[in-house]
Write a protein that holds these residues in place. Sequence first.
Motif, PDB file in Angstrom:
ATOM      1  N   VAL A  89       0.800  -1.229   0.000  1.00 27.69           N
ATOM      2  CA  VAL A  89       0.000   0.000   0.000  1.00 27.69           C
ATOM      3  C   VAL A  89       0.827   1.271   0.000  1.00 27.69           C
ATOM      4  O   VAL A  89       0.356   2.306  -0.426  1.00 27.69           O
ATOM      5  CB  VAL A  89      -1.025   0.084   1.162  1.00 27.69           C
ATOM      6  CG1 VAL A  89      -2.154  -0.896   0.975  1.00 27.69           C
ATOM      7  CG2 VAL A  89      -0.369  -0.054   2.498  1.00 27.69           C
ATOM      8  N   ASN A  90       2.047   1.214   0.486  1.00 22.97           N
ATOM      9  CA  ASN A  90       2.884   2.424   0.436  1.00 22.97           C
ATOM     10  C   ASN A  90       4.182   2.100  -0.297  1.00 22.97           C
ATOM     11  O   ASN A  90       5.246   2.620   0.055  1.00 22.97           O
ATOM     12  CB  ASN A  90       3.158   2.936   1.854  1.00 22.97           C
ATOM     13  CG  ASN A  90       3.848   4.297   1.879  1.00 22.97           C
ATOM     14  OD1 ASN A  90       3.626   5.135   1.008  1.00 22.97           O
ATOM     15  ND2 ASN A  90       4.702   4.512   2.862  1.00 22.97           N
ATOM     16  N   ALA A  91       4.067   1.263  -1.331  1.00 21.05           N
ATOM     17  CA  ALA A  91       5.264   0.747  -2.008  1.00 21.05           C
ATOM     18  C   ALA A  91       6.141   1.868  -2.559  1.00 21.05           C
ATOM     19  O   ALA A  91       7.358   1.767  -2.559  1.00 21.05           O
ATOM     20  CB  ALA A  91       4.855  -0.211  -3.119  1.00 21.05           C
TER      21      ALA A  91
ATOM     22  N   LEU B 149       4.225   8.372   1.071  1.00 21.14           N
ATOM     23  CA  LEU B 149       3.627   8.786   2.344  1.00 21.14           C
ATOM     24  C   LEU B 149       4.699   8.685   3.417  1.00 21.14           C
ATOM     25  O   LEU B 149       4.999   7.622   3.941  1.00 21.14           O
ATOM     26  CB  LEU B 149       2.432   7.880   2.655  1.00 21.14           C
ATOM     27  CG  LEU B 149       1.657   8.153   3.935  1.00 21.14           C
ATOM     28  CD1 LEU B 149       1.256   9.612   4.037  1.00 21.14           C
ATOM     29  CD2 LEU B 149       0.412   7.289   3.988  1.00 21.14           C
ATOM     30  N   ARG B 150       5.283   9.821   3.732  1.00 18.93           N
ATOM     31  CA  ARG B 150       6.398   9.821   4.687  1.00 18.93           C
ATOM     32  C   ARG B 150       5.919  10.073   6.103  1.00 18.93           C
ATOM     33  O   ARG B 150       6.526   9.645   7.069  1.00 18.93           O
ATOM     34  CB  ARG B 150       7.420  10.903   4.297  1.00 18.93           C
ATOM     35  CG  ARG B 150       8.074  10.650   2.942  1.00 18.93           C
ATOM     36  CD  ARG B 150       9.230  11.594   2.718  1.00 18.93           C
ATOM     37  NE  ARG B 150       8.805  12.994   2.804  1.00 18.93           N
ATOM     38  CZ  ARG B 150       9.614  14.024   3.055  1.00 18.93           C
ATOM     39  NH1 ARG B 150      10.897  13.831   3.251  1.00 18.93           N
ATOM     40  NH2 ARG B 150       9.143  15.262   3.100  1.00 18.93           N
ATOM     41  N   HIS B 151       4.825  10.836   6.220  1.00 22.11           N
ATOM     42  CA  HIS B 151       4.345  11.213   7.558  1.00 22.11           C
ATOM     43  C   HIS B 151       2.820  11.159   7.581  1.00 22.11           C
ATOM     44  O   HIS B 151       2.168  11.853   6.814  1.00 22.11           O
ATOM     45  CB  HIS B 151       4.864  12.616   7.886  1.00 22.11           C
ATOM     46  CG  HIS B 151       4.481  13.098   9.256  1.00 22.11           C
ATOM     47  ND1 HIS B 151       4.873  14.332   9.731  1.00 22.11           N
ATOM     48  CD2 HIS B 151       3.759  12.543  10.264  1.00 22.11           C
ATOM     49  CE1 HIS B 151       4.400  14.499  10.963  1.00 22.11           C
ATOM     50  NE2 HIS B 151       3.714  13.427  11.299  1.00 22.11           N
TER      51      HIS B 151
ATOM     52  N   GLY C 136       6.219   0.998   5.906  1.00 19.23           N
ATOM     53  CA  GLY C 136       7.298   1.894   5.482  1.00 19.23           C
ATOM     54  C   GLY C 136       7.037   3.377   5.653  1.00 19.23           C
ATOM     55  O   GLY C 136       7.660   4.199   4.983  1.00 19.23           O
ATOM     56  N   ILE C 137       6.123   3.728   6.549  1.00 21.17           N
ATOM     57  CA  ILE C 137       5.909   5.159   6.838  1.00 21.17           C
ATOM     58  C   ILE C 137       6.984   5.588   7.841  1.00 21.17           C
ATOM     59  O   ILE C 137       7.244   4.884   8.812  1.00 21.17           O
ATOM     60  CB  ILE C 137       4.486   5.386   7.395  1.00 21.17           C
ATOM     61  CG1 ILE C 137       3.439   5.012   6.335  1.00 21.17           C
ATOM     62  CG2 ILE C 137       4.310   6.844   7.837  1.00 21.17           C
ATOM     63  CD1 ILE C 137       2.006   5.030   6.811  1.00 21.17           C
TER      64      ILE C 137
ATOM     65  N   ALA D  47      -4.482   4.233   0.366  1.00 22.11           N
ATOM     66  CA  ALA D  47      -4.895   4.120  -1.037  1.00 22.11           C
ATOM     67  C   ALA D  47      -5.562   5.415  -1.493  1.00 22.11           C
ATOM     68  O   ALA D  47      -5.332   5.898  -2.607  1.00 22.11           O
ATOM     69  CB  ALA D  47      -5.851   2.940  -1.202  1.00 22.11           C
ATOM     70  N   ASP D  48      -6.364   6.004  -0.612  1.00 26.85           N
ATOM     71  CA  ASP D  48      -7.022   7.271  -0.934  1.00 26.85           C
ATOM     72  C   ASP D  48      -5.969   8.371  -1.154  1.00 26.85           C
ATOM     73  O   ASP D  48      -6.065   9.167  -2.083  1.00 26.85           O
ATOM     74  CB  ASP D  48      -7.974   7.659   0.205  1.00 26.85           C
ATOM     75  CG  ASP D  48      -8.951   8.733  -0.211  1.00 26.85           C
ATOM     76  OD1 ASP D  48     -10.016   8.380  -0.737  1.00 26.85           O
ATOM     77  OD2 ASP D  48      -8.624   9.930  -0.050  1.00 26.85           O
TER      78      ASP D  48
END
Length: 242
Positions: A15-17, A21-23, A64-65, A230-231
Amino acid sequence: MITRLLGKRGAGRKVNAEGKLRHIAFIMDGNGRWAKKRGMPRTYGHAAGAAVFKRIIEYCGKIGIGAVTVYAFSTENWKRPKEEVDAIMKIFRDYLDEAERSFSQKDIQLHFLGSKSVFPEETAKRMTALEKASAGRRLILNIAVNYGGRDEIVHAVNELIREGRTEICEEDITSHLYTKDSPPPDLIVRTGAEKRISNFLLWEAAYAELYFTDVLWPDFDERQVDLCVADFYARKRRFGGI
Ligand code: IPE
Ligand code: IPE
Ligand code: MG
């Protein structure tokens, strides 16, 4: 459509491949209503909410955030009945106990956002010690407790005045905020159906994407995180450009 793409279970790391999205920041709202629906006291909802918070942090690390901020207690929440405030503070102290026991094995860097001066001296010292002991670790976890966005900006300006500054720029404020060690939030999620910011990350939220859900915080889970992420990936961020 997003639901179909993700399938039935949380899609996990995928989902965050892209790592965009870092934060992520959460306004963990709805504990009281969740408890009330079950005929239980509001404090029961806060206990359930604390358990969910721990799960969500683990999961955000897994996908991985790099930085997670949670709004746990605002500068305005002191207005609540003493019994409720005491119960929340007890949950908070229990969390400090747990962090002291288990954080040496976790790759989490802890920061408390908000002035520590309102807490008993011993509690404030424990908070500072946890921050120091966890410095430099991979996942930044900001816990906003006694936090207000306005208070944070005033605190930053007062620090600059103490440093003797007579003129400042935006970067000076940013670098004196409680969140100075984190990138700005990419996504702010509010559970519990209200569509407002309630004094959270006022400066930092300038270009954050906002996500509101009716799900009450104690019902929030990994799958809900997948939906938010995803949004977020479906948004077009322009930062004022075209
Ligand atoms: C959020 O849940 C937790 C805190 C503000 C401490 P609430 O306690 O605000 O729950 P609701 O909004 O009353 O349901
Ligand atoms: C915001 O929730 C603060 C936290 C989640 C800690 P509130 O329940 O205090 O916000 P309002 O009063 O509905 O704006
Ligand atoms: Mg609330």
